[in-house]
Design an enzyme around this catalytic site. Structure first.
Site, PDB file in Angstrom:
ATOM      1  N   LYS A 173       0.896  -1.179   0.000  1.00 11.41           N
ATOM      2  CA  LYS A 173       0.000   0.000   0.000  1.00 11.41           C
ATOM      3  C   LYS A 173       0.923   1.213   0.000  1.00 11.41           C
ATOM      4  CE  LYS A 173      -1.740   3.104   1.881  1.00 11.41           C
ATOM      5  NZ  LYS A 173      -1.444   4.496   1.462  1.00 11.41           N
ATOM      6  N   GLU A 176      -0.330   7.645  -1.021  1.00  6.87           N
ATOM      7  CA  GLU A 176      -1.231   8.186  -2.051  1.00  6.87           C
ATOM      8  C   GLU A 176      -0.672   9.473  -2.673  1.00  6.87           C
ATOM      9  OE1 GLU A 176      -1.504   7.964   1.178  1.00  6.87           O
ATOM     10  OE2 GLU A 176      -3.108   9.206   2.047  1.00  6.87           O
ATOM     11  N   ARG A 177       0.409  10.022  -2.082  1.00 11.61           N
ATOM     12  CA  ARG A 177       0.972  11.259  -2.640  1.00 11.61           C
ATOM     13  C   ARG A 177       1.835  10.994  -3.870  1.00 11.61           C
ATOM     14  NH1 ARG A 177      -1.357  13.424   0.950  1.00 11.61           N
ATOM     15  NH2 ARG A 177      -0.949  13.445   3.179  1.00 11.61           N
ATOM     16  N   CYS A 281      13.679  10.631   6.895  1.00 12.60           N
ATOM     17  CA  CYS A 281      13.587  10.251   8.313  1.00 12.60           C
ATOM     18  C   CYS A 281      14.962  10.276   8.966  1.00 12.60           C
ATOM     19  CB  CYS A 281      12.967   8.877   8.459  1.00 12.60           C
ATOM     20  SG  CYS A 281      14.024   7.609   7.787  1.00 12.60           S
ATOM     21  N   GLU A 382       8.197  17.073  14.748  1.00 15.58           N
ATOM     22  CA  GLU A 382       9.018  16.610  13.629  1.00 15.58           C
ATOM     23  C   GLU A 382       8.676  17.531  12.453  1.00 15.58           C
ATOM     24  OE1 GLU A 382       8.073  12.828  11.791  1.00 15.58           O
ATOM     25  OE2 GLU A 382      10.092  12.674  10.959  1.00 15.58           O
TER      26      GLU A 382
HETATM   27  P1  NAD Z   1       2.248   9.092   7.247  1.00 13.21           P
HETATM   28  O1  NAD Z   1       2.349   8.447   8.574  1.00 13.21           O
HETATM   29  O2  NAD Z   1       1.316  10.226   7.086  1.00 13.21           O
HETATM   30  O3  NAD Z   1       1.785   8.012   6.142  1.00 13.21           O
HETATM   31  C1  NAD Z   1       2.421   6.772   6.014  1.00 13.21           C
HETATM   32  C2  NAD Z   1       1.436   5.767   5.439  1.00 13.21           C
HETATM   33  O4  NAD Z   1       0.343   5.626   6.342  1.00 13.21           O
HETATM   34  C3  NAD Z   1       0.847   6.174   4.093  1.00 13.21           C
HETATM   35  O5  NAD Z   1       0.785   5.035   3.265  1.00 13.21           O
HETATM   36  C4  NAD Z   1      -0.539   6.698   4.452  1.00 13.21           C
HETATM   37  O6  NAD Z   1      -1.486   6.469   3.443  1.00 13.21           O
HETATM   38  C5  NAD Z   1      -0.897   5.897   5.692  1.00 13.21           C
HETATM   39  N1  NAD Z   1      -1.746   6.651   6.635  1.00 13.21           N
HETATM   40  C6  NAD Z   1      -1.788   7.996   6.809  1.00 13.21           C
HETATM   41  N2  NAD Z   1      -2.679   8.318   7.768  1.00 13.21           N
HETATM   42  C7  NAD Z   1      -3.206   7.157   8.214  1.00 13.21           C
HETATM   43  C8  NAD Z   1      -4.182   6.828   9.210  1.00 13.21           C
HETATM   44  N3  NAD Z   1      -4.779   7.769   9.935  1.00 13.21           N
HETATM   45  N4  NAD Z   1      -4.469   5.525   9.403  1.00 13.21           N
HETATM   46  C9  NAD Z   1      -3.875   4.556   8.691  1.00 13.21           C
HETATM   47  N5  NAD Z   1      -2.934   4.823   7.732  1.00 13.21           N
HETATM   48  C10 NAD Z   1      -2.615   6.092   7.494  1.00 13.21           C
HETATM   49  O7  NAD Z   1       3.733   9.479   6.795  1.00 13.21           O
HETATM   50  P2  NAD Z   1       4.196  10.334   5.536  1.00 13.21           P
HETATM   51  O8  NAD Z   1       3.830  11.754   5.738  1.00 13.21           O
HETATM   52  O9  NAD Z   1       3.791   9.656   4.280  1.00 13.21           O
HETATM   53  O10 NAD Z   1       5.787  10.146   5.655  1.00 13.21           O
HETATM   54  C11 NAD Z   1       6.586  10.948   6.483  1.00 13.21           C
HETATM   55  C12 NAD Z   1       6.806  10.305   7.823  1.00 13.21           C
HETATM   56  O11 NAD Z   1       7.420   9.026   7.665  1.00 13.21           O
HETATM   57  C13 NAD Z   1       7.752  11.088   8.710  1.00 13.21           C
HETATM   58  O12 NAD Z   1       7.254  11.070  10.011  1.00 13.21           O
HETATM   59  C14 NAD Z   1       9.057  10.314   8.608  1.00 13.21           C
HETATM   60  O13 NAD Z   1       9.938  10.462   9.705  1.00 13.21           O
HETATM   61  C15 NAD Z   1       8.552   8.928   8.532  1.00 13.21           C
HETATM   62  N6  NAD Z   1       9.535   8.026   7.969  1.00 13.21           N
HETATM   63  C16 NAD Z   1      10.181   7.197   8.831  1.00 13.21           C
HETATM   64  C17 NAD Z   1      11.150   6.354   8.355  1.00 13.21           C
HETATM   65  C18 NAD Z   1      11.888   5.442   9.280  1.00 13.21           C
HETATM   66  O14 NAD Z   1      12.649   4.654   8.787  1.00 13.21           O
HETATM   67  N7  NAD Z   1      11.711   5.507  10.577  1.00 13.21           N
HETATM   68  C19 NAD Z   1      11.462   6.347   6.995  1.00 13.21           C
HETATM   69  C20 NAD Z   1      10.770   7.195   6.138  1.00 13.21           C
HETATM   70  C21 NAD Z   1       9.800   8.036   6.656  1.00 13.21           C
END
Ligand code: NAD
Length: 496
Positions: A173, A176-177, A281, A382
């Site tokens: 999954k 979506e962006r 991240c 963050e």
């Molecule tokens: P996000 O948490 O908004 O989304 C991640 C995924 O979760 C997406 O596929 C999204 O569709 C889904 N999602 C969003 N809201 C949801 C909800 N309420 N319920 C269920 N699923 C949901 O993250 P993002 O903005 O896409 O990515 C940035 C974030 O990811 C930052 O916090 C970054 O630090 C983190 N990140 C962490 C790592 C790591 O290795 N720790 C690596 C890359 C990114």
């Protein structure tokens, strides 16, 4: 308008809902495509495809599986530029950075090509008279990966090469962006000879994710994203009896000691803070300048930031692209405003930046904020944008204490000329990935990647040996050959 669809059982599918979300080009601010939003019925269709493919794939020989992996590696390598261009157009990062992301993903594919070595079990001869014991690992079944926007190729590739090489079938999954790259990857798998149903993509948002978490046919979930969502994923999927690894957000601090080469440190830190517009991240978002390092370092950092060219990621010579959405830009600018209100000093100000010819793009310039203290909103959040907060400490111990008081524990780095200080730092910090004069210490594919504390929920890090453990479970066989010569005993078996 181009529509980005699901990929289920070896073909595209437009799904059951009819609902779509816009996909923007962050460099222009214009919508360039729409992505279908998967329903529980779409997730179920993908699970049925993956479950149908599992018996044959999980029983296929290691050599058959690795042949497909090697072919996939060649195809991704040959099509790296096409993947990078898609990433740049939907994420915004510069093309060379997008190519670097594909390369880091490929390294996990290469690791997975060596799965035979990873799946070698353990054997004990003659644990009792004529009895041998073997431990080996079997795949879990249908597994799912839920991934963030900031690495649309690399983060999925942290997961599926290892899962598939180990004999699982997979449902991705994507964010979506920037969903388009997932479909190119699906086609490359098909071209590489992966049977239909082994790799599936269900596009969507939170509702799609919840359908994955609740589906009884999915054995394990890997998640990478922000900490609040990671917590939700971990709680809900664990409650549904799944194995879960949920990697969360970060606030990565770099410590600069007075004995460091300050020019080198400033150059490295500017790239680590502003590369990919800070949307990594492992980006450095906080610098702790220790003692006399502060003033010299700040000047050098500002000079580095002033030299950064901001613009559309496809344009040659651009160092930093836009952030991903208009909402992200507003949030980042709001956090810079809050720092100013709370008494910090904005030394380099990226608010209000416009890029000629790309006035509609979601741009924020490099921003350096000095005299930040831990009580400020910009420190607690963050930011996930091109914003570097500078704090000051009198000693290395104070700097370590600051890092350990932070709820996140993804990455950190120290810049110093002293081996003793570096050793005290690496041993003292409660953080999963540590750099010594290396600002973004992302482990290679044959090590595992993962943070501590609020940066990871679950036992296992991703890829490398932990990835293999996550996607497999151990079986121990205790065997006696040839046929026993004595009658079975009703007593507890003991060694003779
Ligand atoms: P996000 O948490 O908004 O989304 C991640 C995924 O979760 C997406 O596929 C999204 O569709 C889904 N999602 C969003 N809201 C949801 C909800 N309420 N319920 C269920 N699923 C949901 O993250 P993002 O903005 O896409 O990515 C940035 C974030 O990811 C930052 O916090 C970054 O630090 C983190 N990140 C962490 C790592 C790591 O290795 N720790 C690596 C890359 C990114």
């Amino acid at each position: 308008m181009r529509t980005v669809e699901h990929w289920i059982a070896g073909t595209t599918a437009d799904g059951s809902s009819g609902a779509c979300a816009p996909v923007f080009n962050p460099a222009t601010g214009e919508q360039q495509a729409q992505v279908v939003l998967g329903t529980a019925a779409d997730v179920d269709a993908a699970v049925r495809a993956a479950a149908g493919a599992y018996p044959e794939w999980s029983q296929s020989s290691i050599s058959r599986r690795t042949k497909v992996l090697f072919a996939f590696r060649e195809l991704v390598n040959a099509r790296a530029m096409e993947l990078a261009e898609l990433i740049t157009d939907e994420h915004g990062k510069v093309l060379s950075d997008a190519l670097g992301e594909v390369q880091r993903g490929l390294e996990v594919v290469e690791f997975a090509c060596g799965i035979a070595q990873q799946l070698k079990g353990e054997f004990s001869d003659q644990v009792s008279a004529d009895v041998d014991s073997t431990t080996y690992r079997e795949p879990l079944g249908v597994v799912a990966g839920i991934t963030p926007f900031n690495f649309p190729a690399m983060v999925p590739m942290w997961m599926f090469p290892v899962a598939i090489a180990a004999g699982n079938t997979f449902i991705l999954k994507p964010s979506e962006r920037d969903p388009s790259v997932s479909l190119v990857i699906a086609r490359l798998w098909a071209e590489a000879g992966l049977p239909d149903g082994v790799f599936n993509v269900v596009q969507g948002d939170a509702a799609t994710v919840d359908a994955i978490l609740d589906h009884p046919g999915i054995a394990a979930v890997s998640f990478v994203g922000s900490t609040p969502i990671a917590r939700h994923i971990h709680a809900r999927a664990t409650a549904a009896g799944k194995r879960v690894q949920a990697l969360g957000g970060a606030k990565n601090h770099a410590v600069v000691l007075p004995d460091a080469d300050l020019s080198f440190a400033a150059n490295q830190l500017a790239a680590a803070a502003f590369g990919s517009a800070g949307e990594r991240c492992m980006a450095i978002s906080v610098v702790i300048a220790v003692g006399s390092a502060a003033d010299g370092l700040l000047d050098l950092l500002q000079r580095e930031a002033d030299g950064i060219t901001v613009g559309p990621g496809r344009v040659t010579g651009v160092d930093m692209g836009p952030v991903v959405t208009a909402a992200a830009r507003e949030r980042i600018v709001g956090l810079i405003d809050s720092a100013e209100r709370q008494g910090a000093r904005i030394c380099t100000d990226g608010r209000g930046l416009t890029v000629e010819g790309s006035e509609g793009g979601f741009f924020v310039g490099p921003t350096i904020i000095d005299r930040v203290d831990p009580g400020m909103e910009v420190y607690g959040a963050e930011v996930f944008g091109p914003v570097l907060a500078v704090l000051r400490a009198d000693t290395l111990d104070q700097a370590i204490a600051l890092i350990n008081a932070n709820p996140y524990g993804n990455g950190t780095a120290i810049f110093t000329g002293s081996g003793a200080a570096a050793r005290a730092f690496t041993r003292g910090v409660h953080v999963g990935m540590v750099g010594v004069n290396v600002p973004v210490p992302v482990p290679m594919a044959y090590h595992s990647f993962g943070g501590w504390k609020d940066s990871l929920m679950g036992e296992h890090h991703v890829h490398g040996p932990d990835g293999v453990r996550f996607y497999t479970r151990a079986k121990v066989v205790t065997a006696r050959w040839p046929q026993p010569v004595e009658a079975a005993s009703f007593d507890m078996p003991t060694a003779r």
